[in-house]
Design an enzyme around this catalytic site. Sequence first.
Site, PDB file in Angstrom:
ATOM      1  CB  SER A  92      19.052  34.661  50.649  1.00  0.00           C
ATOM      2  OG  SER A  92      19.767  33.737  49.867  1.00  0.00           O
ATOM      3  CE1 TYR A 117      21.308  39.151  48.266  1.00  0.00           C
ATOM      4  CE2 TYR A 117      22.005  36.895  48.683  1.00  0.00           C
ATOM      5  CZ  TYR A 117      21.023  37.806  48.337  1.00  0.00           C
ATOM      6  OH  TYR A 117      19.738  37.369  48.075  1.00  0.00           O
TER       7      TYR A 117
HETATM    8  N1  LIG Z   1      16.244  35.136  42.893  1.00  0.00           N
HETATM    9  C1  LIG Z   1      16.897  34.426  43.814  1.00  0.00           C
HETATM   10  O1  LIG Z   1      17.556  33.373  43.528  1.00  0.00           O
HETATM   11  C2  LIG Z   1      16.836  34.851  45.259  1.00  0.00           C
HETATM   12  C3  LIG Z   1      17.281  33.929  46.233  1.00  0.00           C
HETATM   13  C4  LIG Z   1      17.231  34.280  47.568  1.00  0.00           C
HETATM   14  C5  LIG Z   1      16.750  35.523  47.937  1.00  0.00           C
HETATM   15  N2  LIG Z   1      16.350  36.416  47.002  1.00  0.00           N
HETATM   16  C6  LIG Z   1      15.869  37.733  47.454  1.00  0.00           C
HETATM   17  O2  LIG Z   1      14.561  37.957  46.949  1.00  0.00           O
HETATM   18  C7  LIG Z   1      14.319  39.360  46.865  1.00  0.00           C
HETATM   19  C8  LIG Z   1      13.678  39.674  45.517  1.00  0.00           C
HETATM   20  O3  LIG Z   1      14.577  39.307  44.494  1.00  0.00           O
HETATM   21  P1  LIG Z   1      14.115  38.771  43.058  1.00  0.00           P
HETATM   22  O4  LIG Z   1      14.839  37.503  42.847  1.00  0.00           O
HETATM   23  O5  LIG Z   1      12.639  38.790  42.918  1.00  0.00           O
HETATM   24  O6  LIG Z   1      14.819  39.885  42.151  1.00  0.00           O
HETATM   25  P2  LIG Z   1      14.358  40.716  40.855  1.00  0.00           P
HETATM   26  O7  LIG Z   1      13.559  39.882  39.923  1.00  0.00           O
HETATM   27  O8  LIG Z   1      15.621  41.330  40.343  1.00  0.00           O
HETATM   28  O9  LIG Z   1      13.411  41.876  41.447  1.00  0.00           O
HETATM   29  C9  LIG Z   1      13.931  42.896  42.245  1.00  0.00           C
HETATM   30  C10 LIG Z   1      12.829  43.913  42.578  1.00  0.00           C
HETATM   31  O10 LIG Z   1      13.389  44.879  43.487  1.00  0.00           O
HETATM   32  C11 LIG Z   1      13.245  46.188  42.941  1.00  0.00           C
HETATM   33  N3  LIG Z   1      14.395  46.999  43.322  1.00  0.00           N
HETATM   34  C12 LIG Z   1      15.721  46.775  43.009  1.00  0.00           C
HETATM   35  N4  LIG Z   1      16.480  47.771  43.479  1.00  0.00           N
HETATM   36  C13 LIG Z   1      15.638  48.639  44.099  1.00  0.00           C
HETATM   37  C14 LIG Z   1      15.825  49.883  44.755  1.00  0.00           C
HETATM   38  N5  LIG Z   1      17.044  50.456  44.857  1.00  0.00           N
HETATM   39  N6  LIG Z   1      14.749  50.508  45.300  1.00  0.00           N
HETATM   40  C15 LIG Z   1      13.510  49.951  45.197  1.00  0.00           C
HETATM   41  N7  LIG Z   1      13.278  48.786  44.576  1.00  0.00           N
HETATM   42  C16 LIG Z   1      14.318  48.145  44.023  1.00  0.00           C
HETATM   43  C17 LIG Z   1      13.158  45.978  41.415  1.00  0.00           C
HETATM   44  O11 LIG Z   1      12.460  47.031  40.754  1.00  0.00           O
HETATM   45  P3  LIG Z   1      13.218  48.349  40.166  1.00  0.00           P
HETATM   46  O12 LIG Z   1      14.454  47.884  39.474  1.00  0.00           O
HETATM   47  O13 LIG Z   1      12.213  49.015  39.289  1.00  0.00           O
HETATM   48  O14 LIG Z   1      13.510  49.215  41.366  1.00  0.00           O
HETATM   49  C18 LIG Z   1      12.338  44.684  41.371  1.00  0.00           C
HETATM   50  O15 LIG Z   1      10.972  44.980  41.510  1.00  0.00           O
HETATM   51  C19 LIG Z   1      15.661  40.046  47.129  1.00  0.00           C
HETATM   52  O16 LIG Z   1      15.689  40.526  48.447  1.00  0.00           O
HETATM   53  C20 LIG Z   1      16.681  38.919  46.963  1.00  0.00           C
HETATM   54  O17 LIG Z   1      17.843  39.138  47.731  1.00  0.00           O
HETATM   55  C21 LIG Z   1      16.376  36.110  45.665  1.00  0.00           C
END
Ligand SMILES: NC(=O)c1ccc[n+]([C@@H]2O[C@H](COP(=O)([O-])OP(=O)(O)OC[C@H]3O[C@@H](n4cnc5c(N)ncnc54)[C@H](OP(=O)(O)O)[C@@H]3O)[C@@H](O)[C@H]2O)c1
Length: 258
Positions: free
Chosen positions: A138, A148
Amino acid sequence: MPAALVTGATSGIGLSFARQLAADGHDLILVARDVERLGRVAAELRTVHSHGVEVLPADLVTAEGVGAVGERLQDPNRPVDLLVNNAGFTLRRPFVATDIADEEAMLDILVLAVLRLTHAALPGMIARGHGAVVNVSSVAGWVPRGTYSAAKAWVTSFTQGLDSQLEGTGVRAMVLVPGFVRTEFHDRARIDMSALPSFMWLDADDLVRAGLRDLRRGKTVSVPGAIYRTAAWWLPRLPRRVAVGLGRRHPAGTRRRR
Ligand SMILES: NC(=O)c1ccc[n+]([C@@H]2O[C@H](COP(=O)([O-])OP(=O)(O)OC[C@H]3O[C@@H](n4cnc5c(N)ncnc54)[C@H](OP(=O)(O)O)[C@@H]3O)[C@@H](O)[C@H]2O)c1
């Protein structure tokens, strides 16, 4: 068929990875906790693309969950060519107000799971002379702000160093560094992002398309989106106290929901 294992494959960035990699001819191993949702994503991918889709329900906060995914990555009879360490979440409250168990759980998924799964995947890839690991970090990693940000700084630094260590093996490591992306991420943490200007939001499909293009081009660090590429240049060059000051306020004036 090359095979890709994607963690957090049921939502947001991970779901985009799963869809685009399937469309590109990969077999998929989908990892997340919610079994029903994994099943729905697998069914969708099987309907649209004819190749193999496995589901591997696992909680990556637990040693058992990480162990099960690590074993799948090490299976010599079912090689995995691409590992996408994407699953993650953030916490709403500042460090001192957060339960220590939640802080540890966040480090477990953002750091320990990435470390262990990468370590499990690499020996087979190196023996086969090809493969790649994509770690989702990120832009927050360049702005000191609690656990984080610190965890994502680790992911970026770890992946950059790893890619250099892998030189000559045929295996690659790339870190994908997103800015703000429209997914379930902020809702899950109950963070109110309504004040964030629309130009700062990235679309998950665009982000992943750019990330996969950068992987094909051999980049080590992929920062999709013009504003975030600019931020990637100046944020690491800011004087430390300015960067710390930026981290003191919540991004873009957004608020935590009560
Ligand atoms: N969205 C943003 O603005 C943003 C910005 C920078 C970086 N990121 C990074 O991008 C990555 C993906 O995030 P996203 O934005 O796509 O979030 P998201 O839409 O909330 O998706 C999160 C995914 O991770 C899974 N997950 C959560 N907790 C878990 C656990 N304990 N064990 C296994 N799987 C788990 C969830 O499925 P389940 O709940 O079914 O487990 C879901 O498939 C993360 O690493 C986040 O830090 C996001």
